[in-house]
Write a protein that holds these residues in place. Structure first.
Motif, PDB file in Angstrom:
ATOM      1  N   ILE A 168       0.836  -1.205   0.000  1.00 17.12           N
ATOM      2  CA  ILE A 168       0.000   0.000   0.000  1.00 17.12           C
ATOM      3  C   ILE A 168       0.872   1.257   0.000  1.00 17.12           C
ATOM      4  O   ILE A 168       1.717   1.435   0.879  1.00 17.12           O
ATOM      5  N   ARG A 169       0.640   2.094  -0.994  1.00 21.79           N
ATOM      6  CA  ARG A 169       1.389   3.362  -1.044  1.00 21.79           C
ATOM      7  C   ARG A 169       0.969   4.258   0.120  1.00 21.79           C
ATOM      8  O   ARG A 169      -0.207   4.425   0.404  1.00 21.79           O
ATOM      9  N   VAL A 170       1.963   4.829   0.779  1.00 20.79           N
ATOM     10  CA  VAL A 170       1.711   5.811   1.829  1.00 20.79           C
ATOM     11  C   VAL A 170       2.581   7.045   1.576  1.00 20.79           C
ATOM     12  O   VAL A 170       3.528   7.009   0.797  1.00 20.79           O
ATOM     13  N   MET A 171       2.257   8.138   2.239  1.00 24.22           N
ATOM     14  CA  MET A 171       3.102   9.327   2.186  1.00 24.22           C
ATOM     15  C   MET A 171       4.392   9.064   2.964  1.00 24.22           C
ATOM     16  O   MET A 171       4.515   8.054   3.667  1.00 24.22           O
ATOM     17  N   MET A 179       0.638   2.814  10.781  1.00 16.54           N
ATOM     18  CA  MET A 179      -0.778   2.476  10.702  1.00 16.54           C
ATOM     19  C   MET A 179      -1.005   1.300   9.753  1.00 16.54           C
ATOM     20  O   MET A 179      -1.704   0.337  10.087  1.00 16.54           O
ATOM     21  N   VAL A 180      -0.418   1.386   8.554  1.00 12.45           N
ATOM     22  CA  VAL A 180      -0.612   0.305   7.575  1.00 12.45           C
ATOM     23  C   VAL A 180      -0.007  -0.999   8.087  1.00 12.45           C
ATOM     24  O   VAL A 180      -0.587  -2.080   7.917  1.00 12.45           O
ATOM     25  N   LYS A 181       1.122  -0.911   8.763  1.00  9.49           N
ATOM     26  CA  LYS A 181       1.733  -2.114   9.354  1.00  9.49           C
ATOM     27  C   LYS A 181       0.805  -2.726  10.399  1.00  9.49           C
ATOM     28  O   LYS A 181       0.617  -3.947  10.440  1.00  9.49           O
ATOM     29  N   ALA A 182       0.231  -1.867  11.251  1.00  9.23           N
ATOM     30  CA  ALA A 182      -0.669  -2.351  12.307  1.00  9.23           C
ATOM     31  C   ALA A 182      -1.891  -3.056  11.724  1.00  9.23           C
ATOM     32  O   ALA A 182      -2.428  -3.991  12.319  1.00  9.23           O
ATOM     33  N   LEU A 183      -2.318  -2.605  10.539  1.00 10.55           N
ATOM     34  CA  LEU A 183      -3.487  -3.203   9.894  1.00 10.55           C
ATOM     35  C   LEU A 183      -3.128  -4.437   9.063  1.00 10.55           C
ATOM     36  O   LEU A 183      -4.015  -5.089   8.510  1.00 10.55           O
TER      37      LEU A 183
END
Length: 325
Positions: A168-171, A179-183
């Protein structure tokens, strides 16, 4: 007699020069990365018109959209050295320059949109705008950027487990990465301008952003699933370099502040309309809009908040935000 004439002539020259300086138009250069059809750009155009009128033509705004002058990070760096006057960046990028700003990037921090406005328009928001001054960046106001949600190419995200294995691309934001890691996903920082190609080439499987950005970027052409988990409410921040700000006199600073305030009100109205249009148009283009159970996602990121309990700067801010009516 001759000396008197020379003296009168010199006085006339000095007077005329003073008039020129007094009537000189100061141009403020504003660079940002959004398309000209975006509500933020339209609000900036209105701000420029308002500023010109309010100042009687003494202050002029010159806008450079669509990353003409660089990415958000690059524009911030240009502000710091005085090569650019103003810019707009996401709070997610700004946290690298003003660390306390990262509090606004925490997932599920706000109860709803009105709660976020109450925080940003109040003393907490004002305090955070001033956080970047020691890094030569002065915040002027917040533009509405709605809620960010996941969009993907290959499968819908209906629960956090669906993110496992997805790139997932993030800023460039440590908070967004965590956050993306936690999800359960694999966060991949990529600049906004490179994202469309990265999606096409399979460098990433998806991204996360608000509905107007998803629509105006045309990312819906490659990502056919949009899951409205609304994990973060990340405002855009309008900034001016302190180098430029300190060169404005008190009256000019007042004119600019007033024009910014009006543009923020105007942009929030445009934003609400743009959100509705974006969701309508992407569905017309074949995008499946999913409305998952947000509580499943909120539960997964609770550990992020636990990690701030010993942070004497961020944790009190979290509590203040949560307690704001």
């Amino acid at each position: 007699m001759k000396s008197a004439k020379i003296l009168s002539f010199l006085v006339l020259i000095i007077t005329c020069l003073g008039c020129e300086i007094q009537n000189e138009v100061k141009t403020i250069r504003l660079g940002h990365g959004l398309d000209v059809s975006h509500s933020v750009h339209k609000a900036m155009v209105k701000m420029g018109e308002d500023l010109l009128e309010r100042s009687g033509g003494k202050l002029k705004l010159e806008i450079y959209p669509s990353q003409q002058l660089g990415t958000e990070r690059e524009c911030l760096e240009l502000l710091q050295i005085g090569s650019l006057d103003m810019t707009k960046v996401s709070v997610g990028v700004l946290e690298n320059f003003a660390p306390k700003m990262k509090v606004l990037g925490l997932p599920f921090l706000f109860r709803d949109r009105q709660h976020s406005f109450n925080v940003l328009d109040g003393p907490i928001g004002e305090q955070l705008l001033n956080e970047g001054e020691q890094y030569w960046l002065k915040g002027l106001g917040y533009y509405d950027a709605g809620s960010r949600s996941f969009y993907t190419m290959n499968k819908p995200i209906e629960k956090p487990e669906d993110l496992v294995g997805e790139k997932i691309r993030v800023m460039e934001s440590a908070t967004a990465v965590n956050m993306v890691k936690a999800l359960g996903g694999s966060p991949t920082p990529i600049s906004w301008g490179e994202l469309y190609t990265s999606l096409q080439q399979g460098v990433v499987d998806g991204a996360e952003n608000n509905p107007p950005s998803f629509y105006l970027s045309r990312h819906y052409e490659v990502c056919k699933y949009y899951s409205l988990d609304e994990h973060t409410v990340l405002p855009d921040v309008l900034l001016i370099g302190t180098y430029v700000w300190n060169k404005l006199n008190a009256q000019e600073q007042e004119w600019l502040h007033a024009s910014v305030k009006e543009s923020v009100k105007y942009q929030r109205v445009l934003w609400a309309e743009a959100e509705e249009e974006a969701l309508r148009e992407v569905q017309k283009a074949g995008v499946e809009v999913i409305r998952p159970d947000k509580s499943l996602f909120a539960e997964k990121v609770k550990g992020i908040y636990e990690g701030y309990k010993d942070d004497t700067e961020i944790y009190p801010l979290i509590k203040q935000i949560q307690e704001t009516k």
